[in-house]
Design an enzyme around this catalytic site. Structure first.
Site, mmCIF file in Angstrom:
data_model
loop_
_atom_site.group_PDB
_atom_site.id
_atom_site.type_symbol
_atom_site.label_atom_id
_atom_site.label_comp_id
_atom_site.label_asym_id
_atom_site.label_seq_id
_atom_site.Cartn_x
_atom_site.Cartn_y
_atom_site.Cartn_z
ATOM 1 N N GLY A 1 -14.891 1.964 30.909
ATOM 2 C CA GLY A 1 -14.205 2.510 29.321
ATOM 3 C C GLY A 1 -12.898 2.279 30.265
ATOM 4 C CG ASN A 2 -10.040 1.751 25.927
ATOM 5 O OD1 ASN A 2 -9.435 2.584 26.132
ATOM 6 N ND2 ASN A 2 -11.095 0.645 26.338
ATOM 7 N NE ARG A 3 -3.163 4.500 31.102
ATOM 8 C CZ ARG A 3 -2.246 3.642 31.098
ATOM 9 N NH1 ARG A 3 -2.587 2.683 31.168
ATOM 10 N NH2 ARG A 3 -1.927 4.415 30.420
ATOM 11 C CB SER A 4 -7.976 3.960 23.418
ATOM 12 O OG SER A 4 -7.723 4.117 22.617
#
Ligand code: PMT
Length: 413
Positions: A211-214
């Site tokens: 995933g990512n930090r958005s």
């Protein structure tokens, strides 16, 4: 602050410890040139004195439905207000307003007005999280009422948690925004818009993902800004609305929930077929595991070798098959060589605009409440948008898009 000058604002203050902060809200509104009429509940006067508001505001404090000078003060106040602001708003006032109950001058004024209303809740966490309060807030949001906060932090009695009144600066900024909208025409009325939000999740096994930090904040800000300007918005998102309102979304926004880049690609392509504007604010994974495990990978089996493959490039796909007249806005989240990388994405993905985000900068990009961007247009123009709230960033980008659209239509006539 140009929307505030000369406007009549009813400042409702209800009975909570945060009532003292309403004094600062009143002072800021006065400084901005508004005409402030304070309406206090009986509970409010337990926390802050009438004399304080009498001294600061444009008119003396009102408290009673039975005013000697004005036989129907609530309708006079409601009809002549440019905005009714309640800060702090207790659970009682929120509940009464949602249910249409007018038990005092403040709640009667709320029901007697057609002006925009801004509600700033403040209460203990247990009360804020009670399903009755959540339902009442959801009802108000659906009716188009603007809700500011609450924030998390220190509460009365030394407790910590969600329920603290938003800062006077944020409250006044929201009144300014709301008044600005009510003063302009709905310039996106009749337009359809697709927005993407959040970070995609690419499964490694049933419990793990890449995933990512958005957080989705920037995407939701675009969706709500476009809807507030009259557009019909489809928001393809991996997350619920970030912040205290949870899954509640503004009127005019339909949310399609997805998880992976593949799901986002399918949902976005379907939604974007005939729309006027597409805004790709989501942080889409560029790679995904080729073959996600069907059962949880065991630590005892050693470090897994995860083979990756590219995900579909949604923006490039939309750019390649863009219908005539559709406006495609992409983003570029970069940590170095921002201008060059963003320019490469503008041409490489056939977008009309790229919103370049230097996500290595402080208070910019992922998860925070503010952003700072540079908008690159396909004709070579560059418009910087300095550090501001994500909603204001959305507003500035949509202002540019709508200005250009109006110019293009004029040229074609
Ligand atoms: O959600 P927040 O916490 O509010 O944070 C906001 C944000 C930082 C996520 C947002 O402002 C932002 O920059 N979004 C784009 C993030 C991103 O994926 O950038 P990128 O440079 O990797 O991708 C460029 C563009 O192509 C983006 O519009 C992206 O949506 C799109 N893309 C990327 C990969 C892919 N497979 N398909 C795509 O469509």
């Amino acid at each position: 602050m140009n929307s505030l000058a000369g406007k009549r604002i009813v400042l409702g203050v209800s009975g909570g410890i945060a009532a003292y902060k309403a004094v600062e809200v009143c002072r800021r509104l006065m400084d901005a040139g508004t005409h402030v009429i304070p309406v206090l509940t009986n509970g409010a006067t337990r926390f802050v004195g009438r004399a304080t508001f009498d001294a600061l505001a444009s008119e003396p404090v009102r408290m009673s439905l039975f005013d000697e000078d004005d036989p129907i003060p609530h309708t006079t106040l409601g009809q002549t207000a440019d905005c009714v602001l309640v800060a702090p708003a207790t659970a009682r006032v929120i509940g009464a307003y949602a249910a249409g109950i007018s038990s005092d001058l403040l709640t009667a004024t709320l029901i007697a007005t057609r002006a925009p209303v801004v509600i700033c809740p403040a209460m203990h966490t247990e009360m804020w999280e009670h399903p009755a309060v959540a339902d009442n807030i959801a009802t108000l949001v659906k009716r188009g009422v603007s809700i500011v906060g609450p924030e998390s932090g220190r509460l009365a009695g030394g407790d910590e948690g969600a329920g603290r009144l938003s800062s006077p600066a944020d409250i006044v900024a929201e009144v300014d925004r709301v008044l600005d909208f009510s003063g302009r025409r709905l310039d996106m009325g009749g337009l359809s818009v697709v927005v993407t939000a959040g970070g995609t999740r690419e499964p490694i096994d049933p419990v793990r993902y890449i995933g990512n930090r958005s957080s989705g904040k920037q995407g939701y800000a675009f969706a709500e800004e476009a809807a507030a300007r009259g557009a019909e918005v489809t928001l393809v998102s991996t997350v619920d609305r970030p912040g205290p309102l949870g899954p509640t979304v503004a009127p005019g926004v339909t949310v399609v929930r997805v998880n992976t880049a593949e799901e986002m690609a399918v949902a976005t392509a379907e939604a974007a077929k005939e729309v006027d504007v597409v805004i790709m604010a989501a942080a889409v994974a560029d790679f995904r595991p080729v073959d996600p495990a069907g059962v949880k990978i065991k630590k005892s089996d050693g470090v897994p070798a995860i083979q990756l493959e590219p995900t579909p490039d949604i923006l490039a796909g939309l750019g390649a098959s863009k219908p005539e007249g559709q406006i495609l806005v992409g983003f570029a989240a970069e940590t170095c060589d921002v201008a060059d990388n963003a320019a490469a994405k503008l041409s490489g993905k056939c977008a009309d605009y790229i919103v370049a985000n230097d996500v290595a900068a402080e208070n910019v990009g992922f998860a925070c409440d503010t952003n700072e961007v540079t908008v690159l247009a396909s004709d070579g123009r560059v418009r910087p948008v300095g550090l501001r709230s994500k909603r204001q960033v959305a507003r500035a980008v949509l202002d540019l898009v709508m200005e250009d659209r109006a110019d293009a239509r004029e040229e074609n006539q």
